[in-house]
Design a protein around this motif. Structure first.
Motif: not given
Length: 136
Positions: A31-36, A44-46
């Motif tokens: 869900x999260x590309x690097x550097x989001x 929260x996701x991370x």
């Protein structure tokens, strides 16, 4: 090797936490590309895998408290102390290297895996000093 009830419960907890951790890592990675950008949702996701790390620590602490055999508890706590010494020593030493030299940065993420590796080192220390590596 026969497991005592505390070991069986510990193993069950660790399986649940491990599956949760891996799922959280895959979820965050997909869900999260690097550097989001750091939005409340992305943060929260991370942080979900970090919650699972707290689960690992809780399971280990619970295991210590459930072990009724004092000798086995001693061996397990010694393993954790060796692991803590290794993780803190590596993190602090590498941090000093980062301050004064141009070594690559070590992401803080690696401190817990180093600690987990240290549990194996602690088992080896127990085996060398007591002739017994402790529980599984």
């Amino acid at each position: 090797m026969t497991m005592n009830p505390a070991q069986r419960r510990y193993l069950g907890r660790m399986v649940v936490v491990s599956v949760t951790y891996v799922a959280a890592i895959f979820l965050a990675g997909s869900l999260l590309p690097k550097g989001s950008p750091a939005t409340p949702l992305s943060v929260a996701i991370a942080l979900l895998p970090g919650l699972a790390v707290f689960g690992f620590i809780w399971a280990i602490g619970r295991y210590f408290s459930e072990l009724t055999d004092e000798y086995l508890r001693l061996l397990e706590i010694r393993k954790a102390l060796v692991a803590t010494a290794l993780a803190l020593g590596v993190a602090s030493s590498w941090g000093i290297l980062e301050i004064y030299t141009d070594v690559p940065r070590l992401p803080v993420f690696w401190v817990f895996p180093i600690w987990c590796f240290g549990l194996g080192v602690g088992a080896a220390v127990n085996k060398l000093t007591f002739g017994d590596g402790g529980c599984a």
